[in-house]
Design a protein around this motif. Structure first.
Motif, PDB file in Angstrom:
ATOM      1  N   GLU A 178     -11.781  -0.193 -15.187  1.00 10.81           N
ATOM      2  CA  GLU A 178     -11.922  -1.642 -15.001  1.00 10.81           C
ATOM      3  C   GLU A 178     -11.963  -2.546 -15.622  1.00 10.81           C
ATOM      4  O   GLU A 178     -11.801  -3.279 -14.642  1.00 10.81           O
ATOM      5  CB  GLU A 178     -13.494  -0.864 -15.085  1.00 10.81           C
ATOM      6  N   LEU A 179     -11.834  -2.557 -17.109  1.00  8.15           N
ATOM      7  CA  LEU A 179     -11.583  -4.154 -17.082  1.00  8.15           C
ATOM      8  C   LEU A 179      -9.567  -4.277 -17.093  1.00  8.15           C
ATOM      9  O   LEU A 179      -9.676  -5.460 -16.654  1.00  8.15           O
ATOM     10  CB  LEU A 179     -11.040  -4.328 -18.797  1.00  8.15           C
ATOM     11  N   ALA A 180      -9.494  -3.572 -16.943  1.00  7.79           N
ATOM     12  CA  ALA A 180      -7.798  -3.518 -16.702  1.00  7.79           C
ATOM     13  C   ALA A 180      -7.569  -3.951 -15.601  1.00  7.79           C
ATOM     14  O   ALA A 180      -6.535  -4.585 -15.003  1.00  7.79           O
ATOM     15  CB  ALA A 180      -7.090  -1.990 -16.932  1.00  7.79           C
ATOM     16  N   GLY A 181      -8.407  -3.014 -14.455  1.00  7.90           N
ATOM     17  CA  GLY A 181      -8.546  -3.538 -13.180  1.00  7.90           C
ATOM     18  C   GLY A 181      -8.760  -5.101 -12.655  1.00  7.90           C
ATOM     19  O   GLY A 181      -8.227  -5.384 -12.099  1.00  7.90           O
ATOM     20  N   ARG A 182      -9.811  -5.198 -13.371  1.00 10.13           N
ATOM     21  CA  ARG A 182      -9.912  -6.756 -13.078  1.00 10.13           C
ATOM     22  C   ARG A 182      -9.522  -7.375 -13.798  1.00 10.13           C
ATOM     23  O   ARG A 182      -9.422  -8.589 -13.537  1.00 10.13           O
ATOM     24  CB  ARG A 182     -11.767  -6.567 -14.241  1.00 10.13           C
ATOM     25  N   ASP A 195      -8.828   9.972 -12.279  1.00  9.06           N
ATOM     26  CA  ASP A 195     -10.153   9.799 -12.063  1.00  9.06           C
ATOM     27  C   ASP A 195      -9.943   7.656 -13.092  1.00  9.06           C
ATOM     28  O   ASP A 195     -10.565   6.767 -12.241  1.00  9.06           O
ATOM     29  CB  ASP A 195     -10.884  10.210 -13.497  1.00  9.06           C
ATOM     30  N   ALA A 196      -9.039   7.901 -14.154  1.00  9.25           N
ATOM     31  CA  ALA A 196      -9.305   6.795 -14.339  1.00  9.25           C
ATOM     32  C   ALA A 196      -8.096   5.835 -13.839  1.00  9.25           C
ATOM     33  O   ALA A 196      -8.529   4.515 -13.604  1.00  9.25           O
ATOM     34  CB  ALA A 196      -8.331   6.650 -15.833  1.00  9.25           C
ATOM     35  N   ILE A 197      -7.399   6.079 -13.185  1.00  6.82           N
ATOM     36  CA  ILE A 197      -6.421   5.662 -11.867  1.00  6.82           C
ATOM     37  C   ILE A 197      -6.910   5.001 -11.035  1.00  6.82           C
ATOM     38  O   ILE A 197      -7.097   3.921 -10.398  1.00  6.82           O
ATOM     39  CB  ILE A 197      -5.140   6.097 -11.926  1.00  6.82           C
ATOM     40  N   GLY A 198      -7.980   5.957 -10.699  1.00  6.40           N
ATOM     41  CA  GLY A 198      -8.905   5.828 -10.488  1.00  6.40           C
ATOM     42  C   GLY A 198      -9.810   4.932 -10.012  1.00  6.40           C
ATOM     43  O   GLY A 198      -9.986   3.383  -8.849  1.00  6.40           O
ATOM     44  N   ARG A 199     -10.092   4.727 -10.773  1.00  5.14           N
ATOM     45  CA  ARG A 199     -11.022   3.323 -11.477  1.00  5.14           C
ATOM     46  C   ARG A 199     -10.154   2.445 -11.670  1.00  5.14           C
ATOM     47  O   ARG A 199     -11.339   0.988 -11.267  1.00  5.14           O
ATOM     48  CB  ARG A 199     -11.743   3.920 -12.476  1.00  5.14           C
ATOM     49  N   PHE A 200      -9.234   2.590 -12.178  1.00  2.00           N
ATOM     50  CA  PHE A 200      -8.698   0.897 -11.869  1.00  2.00           C
ATOM     51  C   PHE A 200      -7.981  -0.333 -10.730  1.00  2.00           C
ATOM     52  O   PHE A 200      -8.375  -0.927 -10.777  1.00  2.00           O
ATOM     53  CB  PHE A 200      -6.975   1.900 -12.472  1.00  2.00           C
ATOM     54  N   SER A 203     -11.121  -1.097  -9.965  1.00  2.63           N
ATOM     55  CA  SER A 203     -11.778  -2.635 -10.018  1.00  2.63           C
ATOM     56  C   SER A 203     -10.962  -3.357  -9.666  1.00  2.63           C
ATOM     57  O   SER A 203     -10.635  -4.543 -10.415  1.00  2.63           O
ATOM     58  CB  SER A 203     -12.312  -1.933 -11.655  1.00  2.63           C
ATOM     59  N   GLY A 204     -10.424  -3.404  -8.385  1.00  2.38           N
ATOM     60  CA  GLY A 204      -9.094  -4.903  -8.962  1.00  2.38           C
ATOM     61  C   GLY A 204      -7.794  -4.642  -9.360  1.00  2.38           C
ATOM     62  O   GLY A 204      -6.589  -5.680  -9.001  1.00  2.38           O
ATOM     63  N   GLY A 205      -7.148  -2.784  -9.801  1.00  4.49           N
ATOM     64  CA  GLY A 205      -5.856  -2.391  -9.175  1.00  4.49           C
ATOM     65  C   GLY A 205      -4.899  -2.119  -8.564  1.00  4.49           C
ATOM     66  O   GLY A 205      -3.842  -1.431  -8.612  1.00  4.49           O
ATOM     67  N   GLU A 206      -5.660  -2.063  -7.056  1.00  2.00           N
ATOM     68  CA  GLU A 206      -5.066  -1.632  -6.089  1.00  2.00           C
ATOM     69  C   GLU A 206      -3.572  -2.356  -6.187  1.00  2.00           C
ATOM     70  O   GLU A 206      -3.542  -3.920  -6.043  1.00  2.00           O
ATOM     71  CB  GLU A 206      -5.722  -1.513  -4.464  1.00  2.00           C
TER      72      GLU A 206
END
Length: 317
Positions: A178-182, A195-200, A203-206
């Protein structure tokens, strides 16, 4: 389309060997390089640990490939302002083909100055502030920053990056993803964890890149390859947060006594069966990785590069 690179392991090889591997990687058709940033190897058998920043300078004069750190910790052993200067110079030397991969670090490398090793939540907050400081410095403007963890006073990078310098953030759990996505321009994670990629992504990583790496051991003798991995890289099979909290190579050697050759044989591509290697790599492709970095364990580098040039990269490409 997934891009394939070679993973240079500073823990296992001398500077000269790493440069030779970079040349062989370029000749074999790998499109990019990743390089680890360690103060210590994981165990004494690996036996090396050159400083990553002069290695990147040497790589810039050796091969025309992009380079990414997997990963640098800009919070404890190196102040983020100093890390920013090192990264900016690397970007200039590589004509903008440099990506700064960062993470919250491991005690193995970061405790060496005697600093207290913080909890993950504190390390994550330190990393977020460090990325803020570095991005401000990358603009080439003079900055002053007084934050929770870092002070920077009247600092300016006169050798600033020639273009926007991407900062990718490493993560191995849900909060780190989530931090990485943000805050990240991309996500670094070593396993094909959807799952980790989905959270990323959530959380802003799209739309941002996802990159990862895996270790293999190409050899004509599979049993010998398993033994090589078991001797040099058993730490790859340690569970949970051990890699973040164990402080010395000796501690990793003690913990690695729990890792069996059977675990290595089950989890690491060993031997000369292209299908086994392809299956492991395609797991990353199927999980949506944009860049995959493959590292050969052990001394048999020439056979690895020959096999990947002739049998694997053409199929993957």
């Amino acid at each position: 389309m997934t891009s394939f690179g070679y993973f240079l392991s500073c823990e296992e090889f001398t500077p000269a060997q790493l440069l030779d591997q970079a040349r062989m990687a370029a000749d074999a058709g790998f499109e990019r390089l990743a390089i680890s940033d360690h103060f210590h190897p994981w165990n004494d058998a690996q036996g090396n640990s050159p400083l990553v920043w002069p290695m990147i300078g040497a790589l810039s004069q050796t091969v025309p490939l992009p380079v990414t750190t997997l990963v640098t910790c800009p919070t404890t052993r190196m102040h983020p302002a100093v890390t920013a200067q090192a990264a900016a110079t690397s970007s200039v030397l590589l004509d903008g083909r440099f990506t700064l991969g960062v993470g919250t670090g491991e005690a193995l490398n970061e405790h060496v100055l005697g600093d207290r090793w913080p909890s993950f939540d504190e390390r994550a907050a330190m990393l977020e502030e460090a990325v803020e400081v570095m991005r401000a410095l990358f603009t080439g403007r003079q900055i002053t920053h007084r934050g929770t963890y870092y002070t920077v006073e009247n600092a300016r990078l006169y050798t600033a990056p020639p273009a926007r310098l991407p900062v990718y953030v490493s993560g191995f759990g849900p909060h780190a993803a989530e931090l990485a996505g943000r805050i990240g321009d991309g996500f670094v994670t070593m396993g094909p964890d959807q799952d980790a990629i989905g959270r990323f992504r959530d959380s802003g990583g799209e739309g941002k890149p996802v990159i990862g790496g895996l270790k293999v051991c190409w050899s004509e003798d599979r049993d010998k390859a398993v033994d090589t991995v078991h001797r040099l890289w058993p730490n790859e099979q340690l569970p949970g947060e051990l890699a973040q909290i164990l402080p010395t190579p000796a501690h990793f050697e003690q913990a690695s006594e729990l890792v069996t050759p059977e675990q290595i044989a089950q989890n690491v591509p060993c031997g000369n069966d292209p299908d086994q290697h392809l299956k492991a790599i395609r797991a990353y492709v199927d999980a949506g990785f944009d860049e995959v970095y493959i590292g050969q364990i052990g001394p048999d580098q020439e056979s690895f590069f020959t096999a990947y040039r002739e049998h694997l990269l053409p199929v993957l490409g």
